[in-house]
Design an enzyme around this catalytic site. Structure first.
Site, mmCIF file in Angstrom:
data_model
loop_
_atom_site.group_PDB
_atom_site.id
_atom_site.type_symbol
_atom_site.label_atom_id
_atom_site.label_comp_id
_atom_site.label_asym_id
_atom_site.label_seq_id
_atom_site.Cartn_x
_atom_site.Cartn_y
_atom_site.Cartn_z
ATOM 1 N N ASP A 72 0.809 -1.205 -0.049
ATOM 2 C CA ASP A 72 -0.073 -0.170 0.028
ATOM 3 C C ASP A 72 0.874 1.236 0.070
ATOM 4 O OD1 ASP A 72 -2.337 1.377 0.675
ATOM 5 O OD2 ASP A 72 -1.381 2.034 2.599
ATOM 6 N N ASP A 75 4.395 0.685 4.217
ATOM 7 C CA ASP A 75 4.134 -0.326 5.032
ATOM 8 C C ASP A 75 4.313 -1.578 4.221
ATOM 9 O OD1 ASP A 75 1.967 0.287 3.944
ATOM 10 O OD2 ASP A 75 0.883 0.287 5.991
ATOM 11 N N TYR A 227 -8.077 2.194 6.477
ATOM 12 C CA TYR A 227 -8.900 2.706 5.555
ATOM 13 C C TYR A 227 -10.611 2.687 5.699
ATOM 14 C CZ TYR A 227 -4.581 3.327 2.826
ATOM 15 O OH TYR A 227 -3.353 3.945 2.576
ATOM 16 N N GLU A 433 4.337 10.664 3.828
ATOM 17 C CA GLU A 433 4.019 9.414 3.236
ATOM 18 C C GLU A 433 3.951 9.135 1.854
ATOM 19 O OE1 GLU A 433 0.318 7.912 4.862
ATOM 20 O OE2 GLU A 433 0.896 5.958 5.124
#
Ligand SMILES: *[C@@H]1O[C@H](CO)[C@@H](O)[C@H](O)[C@H]1NC(C)=O
Ligand SMILES: *[C@@H]1O[C@H](CO)[C@@H](O)[C@H](O)[C@H]1NC(C)=O
Ligand SMILES: *[C@@H]1O[C@H](CO)[C@@H](O)[C@H](O)[C@H]1NC(C)=O
Ligand SMILES: *[C@@H]1O[C@H](CO)[C@@H](O)[C@H](O)[C@H]1NC(C)=O
Length: 477
Positions: A72, A75, A227, A433
């Site tokens: 994703d 991670d 999510y 991120e």
């Protein structure tokens, strides 16, 4: 003569800083980011030297092989909801902005990128009413900072499996949309059998989403911390629209009109992201259906984005802090689509270009790892933060102030805050991120800009080349 040479050097410098970017190079690099996110058995032609096979034991309840797909973010979980949203955006950009990929010489790489996602999506849908919506446990995963190849937690990893008693209309709908869109790409490319296979999965997943309606966040409360999903009417609309586009079957047209009314989706959204597909569906329907209600909704949305949405002092539309640039670039692609159907074409294109050029360097820095002037060097990404083996990699590399030893080429980082400020700090995942969905609307925007502005061989380089010849000629005189 010296004067002439001097003049030409100055022209070269002015030309180099004119605020235009090599979109072909940017596209090539974005595809390398996706390649770095691959998991499972990597093929021999893997171009990321610091990545190897990982999580090859991923499997379903019945022992189904579930290796493959994409991580994703920084991670190692395979979260299907955002992964599917990213693949839909990428496939859309490949189908509608194909010339951009061709001009950049990246069509084959883009096909591999999409196929890597689709091969895995086929695996996680082993029967009509079953969809694995997650592999790995977010809580366990986030405790591990290290190389994916060195994972030492659950093996095999836990899975979340949607079934008629644990529905997931949101994830199934979005996965269906991605497979319909991808089927159009592969059909266009002449891969008819693969396109048919994708369309079969897309059809079954849509029926699963419609027949057993429910939120995956209700079926699997643990996903709420990662999510979370709050609605699925938008995914039903979106997947019906894509099936209509892929098949021309008027039943899907009836369906999307039904979802549009039933879920009251005729409003102006304030975002377009992995969770909300309302804006995406409005724009797609403005294009493929063309009814006034969809065209109006599209115009209102893009006018709001350009005129009324909050902006930073340097004119970046700012929707929200966590991943500010992906919110922006997702919408940029929608308004480039709107421009192509004739809504305020010049205004939307110019604005779209200004937003993407901000990301590529207009404020004096790039927000794309490995590209341009002063790029980010500390993305929040485990694998990239690790030195080459055999050195141990653990969470001391999360907090290390040093640049990441591996360059995660092509990744768009979260981005600046509302005052245009940005700190390149690996521990700050809000601004640093990198994810599958961050690069998706962005990459499709780049493809469209390359379609509009790249020459066949990259558009800045021929100008450099011309100046170089002039300089050599004047030196010879
Ligand atoms: C994931 O881990 C959390 C915390 O350890 C646990 O509560 C949850 O049930 C786990 N989920 C799965 C699918 O194993
Ligand atoms: C679309 O917008 C136009 C002009 O603003 C308006 O006249 C028309 O009624 C709208 N149509 C729909 C279907 O909303
Ligand atoms: C698992 O890996 C992490 C991160 O590399 C490390 O800190 C931890 O000690 C390892 N655990 C075991 C049991 O090897
Ligand atoms: C933006 O980021 C800078 C640097 O981290 C910080 O000093 C500033 O307070 C932030 N601005 C806002 C409005 O959050």
């Amino acid at each position: 003569m010296k004067f002439l040479i001097c003049f030409q050097f100055i022209s070269l410098l002015i030309c180099a800083s004119a605020g235009d970017y090599d979109y072909a190079e940017v596209l090539e690099k974005s595809l390398l980011f996706y390649e770095a996110q691959r998991t499972g058995y990597l093929p021999d032609n893997n171009r990321i030297p610091w990545r190897g096979d990982s999580f090859v034991t991923d499997q379903g309840d019945e022992g189904e092989d579930l290796e493959g797909g994409y991580f994703d973010a920084g991670d190692h979980v395979k979260f299907q909801f955002p992964a599917a949203a990213a693949m839909t955006y990428l496939a859309w950009g490949m189908y509608d902005s194909v010339e951009g990929y061709q001009k950049a010489g990246q069509w084959e790489n883009a096909l591999s990128c999409l196929r890597w996602g689709m091969d895995y999506f086929i695996k996680i849908h082993p029967s009509p009413n079953v969809l694995y919506v997650q592999i790995g446990n977010g809580t366990e995963d986030h405790r591990f900072w290290g190389r994916p190849e060195d994972w030492n937690g659950s093996d095999p990893r836990p899975t979340l499996k949607a079934t008629p008693s644990k529905p997931a209309s949101d994830v199934a709908g979005e996965t269906s949309a991605s497979m319909s869109a991808a089927s159009m790409v592969f059909r266009f490319n002449g891969n008819t059998e693969y396109a048919d296979l994708l369309l079969m999965h897309a059809t079954q997943l849509y029926n699963f989403a419609v027949t057993y309606q429910g939120l995956y966040s209700d079926s699997f409360p643990e996903v709420r911390n990662f999510y979370n999903s709050r609605a699925y009417g938008d995914e039903l609309l979106w997947s019906a629209a894509w099936l209509y586009r892929a098949t021309g079957d008027l039943n899907y047209r009836q369906d999307y009109i039904k979802w549009w009314t039933e879920f009251e989706l005729n409003y102006r959204p304030t975002s377009a992201d992995w969770s909300s597909k309302v804006a995406q569906a409005q724009v797609l329907l403005a294009k493929i259906d063309g009814s006034a209600q969809f065209v109006n909704a599209t115009r209102e949305f893009c006018d709001w984005f350009i005129k009324d949405a909050p902006k930073t002092p340097k004119n970046l539309v700012f929707i929200s802090l966590w991943g500010s640039l992906r919110h922006n670039s997702n919408i940029v692609y929608l308004c480039l689509q709107a421009a192509n159907i004739g809504i305020n074409t010049d205004v939307y294109r110019a604005f779209a270009k200004s937003q993407i050029d901000y990301m590529l360097g207009d404020t004096g820095r790039s927000f794309v790892v490995g590209f341009g002037n002063n790029p980010p060097v500390r993305p929040h990404h485990r694998a990239a933060s690790c030195p080459d083996p055999p050195a141990i990699c653990d969470d001391t590399y999360l907090s290390s102030p040093d640049p990441s030893p591996q360059i995660l080429i092509g990744a768009l980082v979260g981005g600046p805050n509302i005052t245009d400020e940005y700190v390149d700090d690996r521990e700050d995942y809000v601004q640093n991120e990198v994810t599958l969905d961050y690069n998706a609307g962005y990459q499709s925007s780049i493809a469209e800009l390359c379609k509009l502005y790249c020459s066949g061989t990259g558009f800045v380089r021929p100008i450099y080349f011309m100046y170089l010849i002039l300089i050599v000629v004047s030196l010879l005189k």
